[in-house]
Write an enzyme that holds these catalytic residues in place. Sequence first.
Site, mmCIF file in Angstrom:
data_model
loop_
_atom_site.group_PDB
_atom_site.id
_atom_site.type_symbol
_atom_site.label_atom_id
_atom_site.label_comp_id
_atom_site.label_asym_id
_atom_site.label_seq_id
_atom_site.Cartn_x
_atom_site.Cartn_y
_atom_site.Cartn_z
ATOM 1 N N CYS A 42 -37.210 -22.888 -13.238
ATOM 2 C CA CYS A 42 -37.936 -23.898 -12.461
ATOM 3 C C CYS A 42 -37.346 -24.055 -11.062
ATOM 4 C CB CYS A 42 -37.907 -25.232 -13.202
ATOM 5 S SG CYS A 42 -38.603 -26.575 -12.238
ATOM 6 N N CYS A 47 -41.090 -23.079 -10.374
ATOM 7 C CA CYS A 47 -41.850 -24.224 -9.859
ATOM 8 C C CYS A 47 -41.448 -24.657 -8.454
ATOM 9 C CB CYS A 47 -41.664 -25.434 -10.781
ATOM 10 S SG CYS A 47 -41.541 -25.036 -12.519
ATOM 11 N N LYS A 50 -41.887 -21.941 -5.652
ATOM 12 C CA LYS A 50 -43.338 -21.680 -5.622
ATOM 13 C C LYS A 50 -44.071 -22.806 -4.892
ATOM 14 C CE LYS A 50 -45.817 -23.596 -8.286
ATOM 15 N NZ LYS A 50 -46.109 -23.343 -9.657
ATOM 16 N N TYR A 177 -51.524 -18.335 -14.608
ATOM 17 C CA TYR A 177 -50.995 -19.285 -13.623
ATOM 18 C C TYR A 177 -50.339 -18.535 -12.464
ATOM 19 C CZ TYR A 177 -50.626 -23.346 -16.930
ATOM 20 O OH TYR A 177 -50.849 -24.385 -17.789
ATOM 21 N N GLU A 181 -51.732 -18.355 -8.720
ATOM 22 C CA GLU A 181 -51.028 -19.160 -7.714
ATOM 23 C C GLU A 181 -50.531 -18.278 -6.567
ATOM 24 O OE1 GLU A 181 -49.408 -22.920 -10.353
ATOM 25 O OE2 GLU A 181 -47.993 -21.337 -9.889
ATOM 26 N N HIS A 461 -62.143 -46.690 -2.559
ATOM 27 C CA HIS A 461 -63.073 -46.068 -1.616
ATOM 28 C C HIS A 461 -62.492 -46.007 -0.220
ATOM 29 C CE1 HIS A 461 -66.994 -44.833 -0.177
ATOM 30 N NE2 HIS A 461 -66.873 -45.706 0.807
ATOM 31 N N GLU A 466 -62.542 -41.476 -6.729
ATOM 32 C CA GLU A 466 -63.420 -42.583 -7.132
ATOM 33 C C GLU A 466 -64.578 -42.076 -7.988
ATOM 34 O OE1 GLU A 466 -65.917 -44.532 -4.028
ATOM 35 O OE2 GLU A 466 -65.072 -43.040 -2.671
HETATM 36 P P1 NDP Z 1 -49.991 -16.175 -18.481
HETATM 37 O O1 NDP Z 1 -49.810 -15.905 -19.915
HETATM 38 O O2 NDP Z 1 -50.537 -17.476 -18.028
HETATM 39 O O3 NDP Z 1 -50.890 -15.031 -17.825
HETATM 40 C C1 NDP Z 1 -50.647 -13.686 -18.020
HETATM 41 C C2 NDP Z 1 -51.811 -12.928 -17.442
HETATM 42 O O4 NDP Z 1 -51.547 -11.544 -17.458
HETATM 43 C C3 NDP Z 1 -53.091 -13.144 -18.233
HETATM 44 O O5 NDP Z 1 -54.151 -13.210 -17.319
HETATM 45 C C4 NDP Z 1 -53.159 -11.893 -19.101
HETATM 46 O O6 NDP Z 1 -54.472 -11.518 -19.435
HETATM 47 C C5 NDP Z 1 -52.576 -10.868 -18.166
HETATM 48 N N1 NDP Z 1 -51.975 -9.724 -18.843
HETATM 49 C C6 NDP Z 1 -51.089 -9.728 -19.867
HETATM 50 N N2 NDP Z 1 -50.737 -8.473 -20.199
HETATM 51 C C7 NDP Z 1 -51.418 -7.658 -19.371
HETATM 52 C C8 NDP Z 1 -51.497 -6.248 -19.213
HETATM 53 N N3 NDP Z 1 -50.789 -5.429 -19.979
HETATM 54 N N4 NDP Z 1 -52.325 -5.747 -18.263
HETATM 55 C C9 NDP Z 1 -53.043 -6.569 -17.479
HETATM 56 N N5 NDP Z 1 -53.011 -7.904 -17.578
HETATM 57 C C10 NDP Z 1 -52.209 -8.444 -18.509
HETATM 58 O O7 NDP Z 1 -48.561 -15.894 -17.858
HETATM 59 P P2 NDP Z 1 -47.928 -16.191 -16.454
HETATM 60 O O8 NDP Z 1 -46.893 -15.145 -16.306
HETATM 61 O O9 NDP Z 1 -48.943 -16.361 -15.387
HETATM 62 O O10 NDP Z 1 -47.235 -17.606 -16.689
HETATM 63 C C11 NDP Z 1 -46.372 -17.824 -17.805
HETATM 64 C C12 NDP Z 1 -46.325 -19.278 -18.147
HETATM 65 O O11 NDP Z 1 -45.584 -19.973 -17.183
HETATM 66 C C13 NDP Z 1 -47.676 -19.975 -18.177
HETATM 67 O O12 NDP Z 1 -48.307 -19.836 -19.407
HETATM 68 C C14 NDP Z 1 -47.336 -21.385 -17.868
HETATM 69 O O13 NDP Z 1 -47.089 -22.084 -19.059
HETATM 70 C C15 NDP Z 1 -46.070 -21.286 -17.044
HETATM 71 N N6 NDP Z 1 -46.359 -21.577 -15.641
HETATM 72 C C16 NDP Z 1 -46.830 -22.802 -15.296
HETATM 73 C C17 NDP Z 1 -47.137 -23.104 -13.995
HETATM 74 C C18 NDP Z 1 -47.669 -24.453 -13.663
HETATM 75 O O14 NDP Z 1 -47.550 -25.352 -14.473
HETATM 76 N N7 NDP Z 1 -48.295 -24.632 -12.516
HETATM 77 C C19 NDP Z 1 -46.951 -22.138 -12.923
HETATM 78 C C20 NDP Z 1 -46.465 -20.860 -13.380
HETATM 79 C C21 NDP Z 1 -46.188 -20.606 -14.694
HETATM 80 P P3 NDP Z 1 -55.257 -12.168 -20.699
HETATM 81 O O15 NDP Z 1 -55.747 -13.510 -20.249
HETATM 82 O O16 NDP Z 1 -56.381 -11.202 -20.904
HETATM 83 O O17 NDP Z 1 -54.301 -12.210 -21.812
#
Ligand code: NDP
Length: 478
Positions: A42, A47, A50, A177, A181, A461, A466
Amino acid sequence: MTFDYDLFVIGGGSGGVRAARVAAATGAKVALAEEYRMGGTCVIRGCVPKKLMVFASGYAEMFDDARAYGWDVQEGPFDWPKFRTHLHAELDRLEGIYRKLLSGSNVEIFDARATLKDAHTVTLSTGQDLRAKHILVATGGRPVVPDMAGAELAITSNEVFLLDRMPKSILIIGGGYIASEFAGILNGLGVKVTQFYRGAQILRGFDDEARGLVAEGMRAKGVNLHLGTNIVEMRAATKEDLEGVQEGVPMESGKPAQLPHAGGGHGIWVKATNGTEEVYDQVMFATGRAPNTEGMGLEAAGVTVGRRGEIIVDEYSQTAVPSIYAIGDVTNRVQLTPVAIREGMAFVETVFKGNPTAVDHDLIPSAVFTQPELGTVGLTEEQAREIEPVEIYCTSFKPMNHAFAGRDDRVLMKLVVSKATRKVLGCHIVADHAGEMIQLVGIAVKMGATKEDFDRTVAVHPTMAEELVTMKEPMRTA
Ligand code: NDP
């Protein structure tokens, strides 16, 4: 049996640090080992940096808006090294605060890697064995990249904060995410961003209407988003690949520039499932995260580890070994800092205060710092419809600040309401500061507020929020 400590915490991230401090405040003798930098994902590579990059990236639009509001401002170039130096100074400051909080709470710090030897013993990378009545594993997670040739040429979110220079162009793989982002952040900082997501829409698991509006907004701001698309092949670009193409790759006197993070130093050639072949200055995998459990000695100590490497725990965060607990991303429950902190607090309550406390993982509000931003709590429309009849209250409009500045950005305010109980089951907001708004809506939803409770609240407002208390008729029922 004698112990060196009442509690030994492995991992100095949000969850581990909080648990160590709060346990020490009960009078327990506590130690914590961290192999890298205090603060964990984080603070050091998640976080916090970022969000600071989200702020930095927002200025490009603000310059435009300022002119629309009558200010005579000129847009200058973004100075990445200047920002990065300031960013890392801020992270150093925060790390220092974390250390001070620990030592001020009488937690002994070991700047070393710790692994499990048995149910009560940890071995430090210094060779020292230490015995503790309880051990808390809070080692977090790390980015995973697909197992494919050339993947080592790419970066992940770990490296993005350390780049020597901003790439001219980047391909981001993933639709979660982190991918979404960083697509917005880098686009705002002037990088030509292409994003590949293998599925039908980014941000799987979020409300469909909200996902759609986020994707639309990202595209309108310039992200070249390709859905149903993935990478099939990648390698360092050759001279031939570069001939005649490459809008995104910097050329110096007819030759491609040396790229510090790109394999052969000439960009990365990528072939996609849609048949295209392109050279990008940089490729970033944001394809998910895996728990940090490898080489920890968990199985040998009797701890059960799941298929994805996650530590299996019960509702009190206790592992199969009664003296060993685990919290945060290493357990792969909900990967969010405030959840890890809650799990740490519940662990201390259970083990050191004699008050067994299960962690409540229900109705967790969260925000995705995409551009536009998304805030969400509770059920999506799609999830709720599977469970019970619902009414959907929804409005999408151009907020006054954007309309005045001549922007087309629209916001979304959406409530998913139970027909039977009238409870607001879910709220989804796509708007500037959606994260701030959803924190407050989250209180009402957690309290079980009904649509009529929302309606009884007088509007503030003129604000965007709102609309949450002025939507009279359902848009649809299901
Ligand atoms: P996520 O699990 O959210 O996303 C991973 C993405 O990669 C998905 O779109 C997935 O596709 C894709 N993917 C996985 N494997 C492959 C592959 N082999 N080839 C192509 N695409 C692939 O993980 P993140 O790394 O983005 O984030 C991890 C966690 O960190 C989040 O779940 C969240 O909990 C936390 N986080 C929270 C934030 C916040 O609160 N703002 C900010 C950043 C992270 P598919 O959908 O098809 O599986």
